[in-house]
Design a protein around this motif. Structure first.
Motif, PDB file in Angstrom:
ATOM      1  N   LYS A 351     -34.227 -49.089   1.795  1.00 47.58           N
ATOM      2  CA  LYS A 351     -35.197 -47.540   1.414  1.00 47.58           C
ATOM      3  C   LYS A 351     -36.411 -47.774   0.648  1.00 47.58           C
ATOM      4  CE  LYS A 351     -33.111 -44.074   0.343  1.00 47.58           C
ATOM      5  NZ  LYS A 351     -33.281 -42.607   1.344  1.00 47.58           N
ATOM      6  N   ILE A 352     -36.167 -48.743   0.038  1.00 44.63           N
ATOM      7  CA  ILE A 352     -37.140 -49.813  -0.956  1.00 44.63           C
ATOM      8  C   ILE A 352     -38.350 -49.934  -0.207  1.00 44.63           C
ATOM      9  CG2 ILE A 352     -38.656 -51.578  -2.681  1.00 44.63           C
ATOM     10  CD1 ILE A 352     -35.054 -51.592  -3.276  1.00 44.63           C
ATOM     11  N   LYS A 353     -38.226 -50.765   1.249  1.00 45.26           N
ATOM     12  CA  LYS A 353     -39.342 -51.603   2.132  1.00 45.26           C
ATOM     13  C   LYS A 353     -39.867 -50.178   2.730  1.00 45.26           C
ATOM     14  CE  LYS A 353     -39.995 -54.322   5.551  1.00 45.26           C
ATOM     15  NZ  LYS A 353     -39.400 -55.050   6.961  1.00 45.26           N
ATOM     16  N   LYS A 354     -39.439 -48.751   3.386  1.00 46.68           N
ATOM     17  CA  LYS A 354     -39.934 -48.272   3.800  1.00 46.68           C
ATOM     18  C   LYS A 354     -40.612 -46.912   2.881  1.00 46.68           C
ATOM     19  CE  LYS A 354     -36.898 -48.534   7.852  1.00 46.68           C
ATOM     20  NZ  LYS A 354     -36.274 -47.748   8.947  1.00 46.68           N
ATOM     21  N   LYS A 355     -39.930 -47.257   1.721  1.00 46.02           N
ATOM     22  CA  LYS A 355     -40.553 -46.091   0.587  1.00 46.02           C
ATOM     23  C   LYS A 355     -39.732 -44.795   0.798  1.00 46.02           C
ATOM     24  CE  LYS A 355     -44.802 -48.716  -0.713  1.00 46.02           C
ATOM     25  NZ  LYS A 355     -44.582 -49.351  -1.975  1.00 46.02           N
TER      26      LYS A 355
END
Lengths: 359, 359
Positions: A351-355
Motif C-alpha cells: 500500500k505504501i509503495k503504490k501510495k
C-alpha cells in the motif's frame, strides 16, 4: 506556549473581573459558543474550528451565577497548578474544588459532570489547552520506533523498549523530541496490530514511528501525533478497521472533532492519510470470506458520515457508499487469514509503495 | 516451562489422537470441566483452582464433532506458533483458522466466540498458559519504579521512562528481571492515580515498584505482578476505589477468578494485601463529604461477594456489610479533596507505616 504567557492569561481573567466589580458593573466572562451551529470545517485547512459566536456568563444572573462561580474556581485552581508545576486529573480537579459554601446547603460542585464542561469553557476562553493548564485526561496509547524523547529529565529511546513500548502519557506538553530517525509515522487502531508490527520489527525494517491508539485516540496520543508531524514533517498514515468507527478514528486524528473544534490547531494532523482497510482492499487482498455483516448501527453511522464535510472527498463518498451498499465491514486482523505476517510483509509495504491512500 | 516441554505436550495431543484412530477407537480428548461446580477455593493457598471433573470430547459424536475438529485445529496452530517463535492475538488466531471445509457449506469457525473457548480448553487440557502457547490477549497496564527488565534483547529501566512509563505487553513470558531494587510493589487501579504517584516520584521516595492496571488487570499485568513477587518476594499492596468493583479487582489479583481458576498458580499473588480505600478510611481521612451513593448494582454485587469464600475473612465480611449498610462508595481521587499530594505524602505512607491492610 510559555508558562509565563499561560499564567498571564489566567491572571488577566481574574483581574478583568476585579476591574468590572470596582467599576460597579455586573461581572462577566465571555465564552465562545461550542454548539454545532458554531463549528465550521475549513476545506483549505482540512480541520474543524469554532466560529465567532460568543456568550456572556454573568455573576448577577440567577441562571449564570453558579457557573460563573465555578468558572472562577477552576481558573484559580489552574493558576495554582501552573505556578506550582503540578498536574491534576480532571477528576482530581473536581474533588479538589468540591466544598460546601459557607452558611448554605449548596456545594461548589455536585458532580464531575459540572466541572468538566467548565474546564472546556476555560480552554476555549483562554485559547489554552487543558494540558497546558496542567489538567490531564485519561491516557491510552503506546509508541515504538526510532524516536528519542526527553521527558522529566529522562532520555527515552522508543526503539529499546522490548515488546512493551512506551506508554503515552495523558499530557505530552513537556516532551521534547531529541531524534526522529524515520520516513513516516504509522498510527494503528488496535493493540493487537501494534503487537504484530512490533514483533515483526516493522518499524525497524521500514524506518517508521509506530503508534497504537487502542481505539479512539486519547488526547495525549492525538497531541503526540500532531507534535511529531509538526517537528518532523513526516507523512502520517492511519490504519484502522474497515468500518464506520475506524474511519471516524481516522477523521478525528486528521481533522479534529466537534467536541474539540476549538483545539484542532493543536490536535489535528491535516496531512494524515488513510492507508486502510478499505472496501477495495477486501477484493484486492482476497478477504471476501473474512468480512463481517455491518449492523444497522454501522450503516446509520456511515450514512451520517456521508454528510460530514470532512468526508466530502469523492474517494470517501465512494468508500462510504460502497460500505452501505454491501453492508459489510472488515477488521485489521482479517489480514491474518492470509498468513500472520501478511500485514507487515505484504499488505502495508504494498500500500505504501503504490501510495494507495484515501485522502 | 521450557519451549521443548510445550512442544512435546502439543505434539502428544496429536499423536494420542492418531494412536486412537490406528486402534480403531473413537478419537477423543479429555478436558477438565470449567463450570462453577468444579471450581474450589483453597483456604490455605488463598487461591481458586479447578477440581478433578473431566469431560470427553469425541470425534464420532454429532454434538462433539465440530468442537473436536476445532480443538485439533487450534492445537496445530499453536504448535506452529511455538515452533516458529511467533505470537498471535486470539483474534488473529480466529482469522488464521477460519476457512471453508472442502465440499461443504461449513466453515471451520464462524466467529471468534467459537475459537476463544477452544483456546481456554487447550490451556486447561495441557496445563499451559495461552501466553506460553504464543497466543496473546489484549494489553492494558503501565509500570514504573526501580526495576530493570530484559525483553527481546532490550534492557529496560523502568525508572527512566519519564511521565509515560513502560506499557505492559499482553505476553510477559519471555521477560526477565535483571534488577528489582524496591521494598514493595504498589498496584493501583486508576491511570490518574498512577500519574499522580509517578509525578510525585512516590516510587523513588519510597523505593517501590508502581503498577497501574487501568481497571480490571489484564492477563499480562496479573502475570507480571505474580512474576515480580515470585522472584523478589516483595510485599504487594493493591490500591483501588472503595467499591465492589475495586474490591473485586483486588481479589482477582490476589486469588484468581472463576474464569481463570485453572491458572491461579500462574496468575494469582496470594500474599497480596489491600491497602485501600476502605470504609474506615472515609472517616479516618475526613472524606465523608466526598463519597458517592452506591447504586443498586453496587449493593447487589457486594451482597454476592459476601458469599464468596475468598471474601470470607472477618475483616472483609465487616467491610462489605458496612458498605451495604451505608450504601456509599468512594474513589481514590476523593483523597485530592484534602490536597493533591495527600495520597502520596500522607495517605499511603501512613497506611503502610501502620500496616493498615485488609487481608
Amino acid at each position: 506556549m510559555a508558562r509565563k504567557e499561560i499564567q498571564d492569561k489566567l491572571l488577566r481573567l481574574g483581574t478583568d473581573v476585579v476591574g468590572q466589580i470596582k467599576k460597579g458593573d455586573n461581572p462577566y466572562v465571555s465564552i465562545p459558543v461550542r454548539a454545532l451551529s458554531n463549528v465550521k470545517f475549513s476545506e483549505s485547512k482540512k480541520t474543524l474550528s469554532l466560529g465567532t459566536q460568543e456568550s456572556k456568563r454573568y455573576f448577577v444572573n440567577v441562571a449564570h451565577a453558579r457557573k460563573f462561580m465555578q468558572t472562577l474556581l477552576v481558573t484559580s485552581f489552574c493558576k495554582d497548578l501552573v505556578e506550582h508545576d503540578i498536574h491534576a486529573s480532571i477528576r482530581e480537579a473536581y474533588y479538589s474544588l468540591k466544598r460546601n459554601i459557607a452558611d448554605t446547603h449548596e456545594n461548589t460542585f455536585e458532580e464531575q459532570g459540572e466541572s468538566d464542561p467548565i474546564i472546556v469553557d476555560l480552554e476555549v476562553m483562554l485559547d489554552i489547552l487543558r494540558e497546558q493548564l496542567h489538567l490531564n485526561a485519561d491516557r491510552s496509547g503506546v509508541a515504538a520506533g526510532k524516536v528519542t524523547v526527553e521527558d522529566r529529565g529522562d532520555i527515552i529511546d522508543w526503539s529499546k523498549l522490548g515488546s512493551g513500548g512506551w506508554s503515552i502519557p495523558s499530557n505530552v506538553e513537556d516532551i521534547r523530541f531529541r531524534k526522529i530517525d524515520a520516513k513516516f509515522v504509522l498510527v494503528v487502531e488496535k493493540n493487537a496490530t501494534f503487537d504484530r508490527l512490533n514483533e515483526d520489527k516493522f518499524w525497524a525494517k521500514h524506518d517508521c514511528v509506530l503508534i497504537g491508539t487502542h481505539g479512539q485516540a486519547a488526547r495525549g496520543t492525538k497531541r503526540l501525533i500532531h507534535n511529531i508531524h509538526l517537528q518532523s514533517k513526516l507523512p502520517v498514515y492511519v490504519f484502522t478497521d474497515a468500518d464506520a468507527y475506524g474511519y471516524y478514528i481516522y477523521s478525528v486524528i486528521k481533522s479534529g472533532s466537534i467536541n474539540l473544534a476549538h483545539a484542532s490547531e493543536e490536535f489535528a494532523t491535516p496531512s494524515a492519510k488513510f492507508i486502510g482497510l478499505t472496501m477495495a482492499d477486501i477484493e484486492n487482498f482476497g478477504l471476501q470470506k473474512y468480512t463481517i455483516r455491518a449492523t444497522d448501527q454501522d450503516i446509520k453511522r456511515a450514512r451520517e458520515m456521508l454528510k460530514y464535510p470532512w468526508f466530502g472527498a469523492k474517494e470517501w463518498q465512494a468508500e462510504l457508499k460502497l460500505m452501505i451498499e454491501r453492508k459489510i465491514k472488515a477488521e485489521q486482523e482479517a489480514l491474518a487469514s492470509r498468513h500472520l505476517k501478511f500485514v507487515s510483509e505484504e499488505y502495508l509495504p504494498q500500500k505504501i509503495k503504490k501510495k494507495e491512500f484515501l485522502p
